[in-house]
Design an enzyme around this catalytic site. Structure first.
Site, PDB file in Angstrom:
ATOM      1  N   ILE A  14     -16.617  20.814  36.604  1.00  0.00           N
ATOM      2  CA  ILE A  14     -15.912  20.955  35.327  1.00  0.00           C
ATOM      3  C   ILE A  14     -15.192  22.296  35.247  1.00  0.00           C
ATOM      4  O   ILE A  14     -14.091  22.386  34.711  1.00  0.00           O
ATOM      5  CB  ILE A  14     -16.876  20.766  34.134  1.00  0.00           C
ATOM      6  CG1 ILE A  14     -16.088  20.623  32.826  1.00  0.00           C
ATOM      7  CG2 ILE A  14     -17.864  21.926  34.040  1.00  0.00           C
ATOM      8  CD1 ILE A  14     -15.247  19.384  32.746  1.00  0.00           C
ATOM      9  N   SER A  36     -22.396  32.165  39.939  1.00  0.00           N
ATOM     10  CA  SER A  36     -22.780  30.804  40.289  1.00  0.00           C
ATOM     11  C   SER A  36     -23.641  30.843  41.539  1.00  0.00           C
ATOM     12  O   SER A  36     -23.434  31.691  42.416  1.00  0.00           O
ATOM     13  CB  SER A  36     -21.526  29.947  40.530  1.00  0.00           C
ATOM     14  OG  SER A  36     -21.865  28.598  40.746  1.00  0.00           O
ATOM     15  N   ARG A  37     -24.574  29.921  41.615  1.00  0.00           N
ATOM     16  CA  ARG A  37     -25.472  29.921  42.776  1.00  0.00           C
ATOM     17  C   ARG A  37     -24.777  29.488  44.055  1.00  0.00           C
ATOM     18  O   ARG A  37     -25.136  29.943  45.147  1.00  0.00           O
ATOM     19  CB  ARG A  37     -26.660  28.992  42.508  1.00  0.00           C
ATOM     20  CG  ARG A  37     -27.635  29.497  41.462  1.00  0.00           C
ATOM     21  CD  ARG A  37     -28.787  28.533  41.291  1.00  0.00           C
ATOM     22  NE  ARG A  37     -28.334  27.213  40.858  1.00  0.00           N
ATOM     23  CZ  ARG A  37     -29.119  26.151  40.749  1.00  0.00           C
ATOM     24  NH1 ARG A  37     -30.401  26.254  41.059  1.00  0.00           N
ATOM     25  NH2 ARG A  37     -28.636  24.994  40.328  1.00  0.00           N
ATOM     26  N   LYS A  90     -19.763  21.575  26.657  1.00  0.00           N
ATOM     27  CA  LYS A  90     -20.599  20.574  25.997  1.00  0.00           C
ATOM     28  C   LYS A  90     -21.574  19.945  27.009  1.00  0.00           C
ATOM     29  O   LYS A  90     -21.234  19.866  28.199  1.00  0.00           O
ATOM     30  CB  LYS A  90     -19.744  19.502  25.321  1.00  0.00           C
ATOM     31  CG  LYS A  90     -18.930  18.621  26.306  1.00  0.00           C
ATOM     32  CD  LYS A  90     -19.725  17.431  26.806  1.00  0.00           C
ATOM     33  CE  LYS A  90     -19.008  16.702  27.903  1.00  0.00           C
ATOM     34  NZ  LYS A  90     -19.806  15.629  28.501  1.00  0.00           N
ATOM     35  N   ASP A 168     -24.108  12.087  28.376  1.00  0.00           N
ATOM     36  CA  ASP A 168     -23.205  13.151  28.825  1.00  0.00           C
ATOM     37  C   ASP A 168     -21.756  12.762  28.508  1.00  0.00           C
ATOM     38  O   ASP A 168     -21.026  13.561  27.906  1.00  0.00           O
ATOM     39  CB  ASP A 168     -23.388  13.431  30.315  1.00  0.00           C
ATOM     40  CG  ASP A 168     -22.452  14.515  30.814  1.00  0.00           C
ATOM     41  OD1 ASP A 168     -22.732  15.700  30.573  1.00  0.00           O
ATOM     42  OD2 ASP A 168     -21.413  14.175  31.426  1.00  0.00           O
TER      43      ASP A 168
END
Length: 308
Positions: A14, A36-37, A90, A168
């Site tokens: 996203i 971010s991992r 969201k 979702d």
């Protein structure tokens, strides 16, 4: 005003597909770094945690949180405690309680908290809202059906508790309905279909009403192949509205309505910039509250195992 210095947390699908292009096209923001991992933003410093990013990039003024909702609370709290404005993808969190806690924290720190609902920024939404303000809805039918294998390939987190499953995408429909209806609705009954090997539903059939007895029927399903369905059909005394493609198209009694071509995420970031510049927050939890009600009131139905 100078550009708001931004950090993004969670460089997944996203973020790559929607957030990064919207940020790049908006002169109100300057993206400084990512956390971010498993990924970074090319050409920018990348960190493995939000704490590391904020420590190493103190000029960051705001963060956009794009990680799964189960992991969002701690990241949002860290940013708010550091005095940063926060944009949440969201759904804004895994529970209502944690988002309400973040809202109170943002107010106490004097910073912006934005619980974003991108589908509310589709071109048809405000047109429908204005129409229903003049012509009361008599019946609403929501048909939100898509292929999870296409839209969420390999994303196991959506099947975990807190990942919401079919809600979702379904919460996008609920975000539109709660925006366009002139009165508040509430759940009467529901059936949630859970694959035997999953902790989140793959389909849901929900019945809502309001204080005036409005009939709102919502069908969510993640098993649809072929043409995807993101439709809302609304019967009024002035005709039948049919919204399609998640709000990109609209008909009144089969006559196509002229709509703008506004992109949802560019609109979200313009709204976020305005909130920051005006010292305001936007934390509407009604879509997530309806999902919570569905889990609380809906009957559970076991269906066949699902494998990605």
């Amino acid at each position: 005003m100078s550009a708001i210095k931004l950090g993004i947390v969670g460089v997944g699908k996203i973020a790559t597909d929607q957030h990064l292009p919207a940020i790049a096209a908006n002169g109100d923001f300057q993206l400084l770094a990512s956390a971010s991992r498993n990924a970074t933003v090319p050409g920018l410093p990348g960190f493995t945690s939000i704490d590391e990013m904020l420590a190493q990039q103190p000029d960051i003024e705001a963060v956009a949180l794009c990680m799964p909702p189960q992991h969002r609370y701690q990241a949002a709290r860290a940013a708010l405690l550091a005095g940063k404005h926060v944009f949440m993808e969201k759904p804004p969190g895994a529970t209502l309680s944690e988002v309400e806690d973040l809202d109170q924290l943002a107010q106490s720190r004097g910073v912006t908290l934005f619980a974003s609902w991108h589908s509310r920024h589709a071109p048809a939404v405000q047109v429908i809202k204005a129409f229903l303000a003049k012509h009361a809805p008599r019946q609403v039918h929501v048909i939100w059906k898509e292929d999870v294998r296409h839209w969420h390939p390999g994303q196991e987190w959506i099947w975990e508790a807190g990942g919401l499953g079919v809600f979702d995408p379904g919460i996008n429909a609920l975000s539109i309905v709660t925006e366009i209806l002139p009165t508040a609705m509430f759940l009467k009954s529901g059936v949630l279909e859970f694959p035997a090997n999953r902790d989140a539903p793959i389909a849901a059939d929900l019945r809502f009403t309001d204080a005036n007895g409005l009939d709102v029927h919502a069908e969510f399903d993640w098993r649809q192949t072929g043409k995807q369905s993101w439709d809302i059909i609304i019967t009024t005394e002035a005709g039948v509205l049919r919204m399609a493609d998640g709000g990109a198209k609209l008909w009144l009694d089969d006559v196509a309505q002229e709509l703008g071509d506004e992109g949802e995420y560019p609109s979200l970031y313009r709204h976020f910039a305005a909130l920051v510049q005006n010292g305001k927050s936007d934390v509407d939890l009604s879509p997530l509250r309806h999902v919570a009600d569905a889990f609380m009131l809906g009957k559970r139905k076991a269906v066949e195992d699902f494998h990605s």
